[in-house]
Design an enzyme around this catalytic site. Sequence first.
Site, mmCIF file in Angstrom:
data_model
loop_
_atom_site.group_PDB
_atom_site.id
_atom_site.type_symbol
_atom_site.label_atom_id
_atom_site.label_comp_id
_atom_site.label_asym_id
_atom_site.label_seq_id
_atom_site.Cartn_x
_atom_site.Cartn_y
_atom_site.Cartn_z
ATOM 1 N N ARG A 116 0.815 -1.218 0.000
ATOM 2 C CA ARG A 116 0.000 0.000 0.000
ATOM 3 C C ARG A 116 0.850 1.272 0.000
ATOM 4 O O ARG A 116 0.385 2.328 -0.416
ATOM 5 C CB ARG A 116 -1.008 -0.038 1.148
ATOM 6 C CG ARG A 116 -2.119 -1.067 0.895
ATOM 7 C CD ARG A 116 -3.076 -1.206 2.057
ATOM 8 N NE ARG A 116 -2.439 -1.683 3.269
ATOM 9 C CZ ARG A 116 -2.276 -2.962 3.593
ATOM 10 N NH1 ARG A 116 -2.728 -3.904 2.802
ATOM 11 N NH2 ARG A 116 -1.684 -3.294 4.715
ATOM 12 N N GLU A 127 6.014 -11.130 14.417
ATOM 13 C CA GLU A 127 5.510 -11.725 15.651
ATOM 14 C C GLU A 127 5.930 -13.190 15.753
ATOM 15 O O GLU A 127 6.331 -13.665 16.808
ATOM 16 C CB GLU A 127 3.978 -11.601 15.690
ATOM 17 C CG GLU A 127 3.378 -11.969 17.022
ATOM 18 C CD GLU A 127 1.872 -11.748 17.048
ATOM 19 O OE1 GLU A 127 1.270 -12.098 18.066
ATOM 20 O OE2 GLU A 127 1.314 -11.220 16.057
#
Length: 178
Positions: free
Chosen positions: A64, A101
């Site tokens: 994006r 993560e």
Amino acid sequence: MMTDPNELVRNAIRSVPDWPKEGVTFRDITPVLQDPRSFRALIDIFVYRYMRQRMDLVAGVDARGFIIGSVLAYELNLGFVPVRKSGKLPFNTVAEEYKLEYGNASVEMHTDAVLPGQRVLLVDDLIATGGTMVAASRLLQRLGANVVEAAAIIDLPDLGGSRLIRESGLPVFTVCKF
């Protein structure tokens, strides 16, 4: 009645609960891009911030960041450089790894994407944990660029990314916080 451009953009961002997993609220910029008024307001916010600064390139982070970065580069009469996810570029590349993560990821650029000393604005849609932006900044610096600022539409300050980016020595600008 005059509408604050930052509020116009913030109000156009869609919040999607429990996506991509339970407990996460995804901030979707698609409605900002679909609405000509909020899209123009968004680009104008960035243009007004950077139009008087001496820069050579805008680097947009996959994917994006490409949308905002390329339009901003066009409006500022600058070149655009993509910072891609690993394995997407066809020429000689240099990569920078960062932690996720669960595991690691990396971003890449062509080795000839920037010239030493070029002043580069780094753009993405959102700052969460900051890992991608820090990695992209390191990559640009390894190629000799002077990264002027990290810019994004959305900051999620509770996740600590904007703080991490600032601690790396890079100024941060965001349009809105959630």
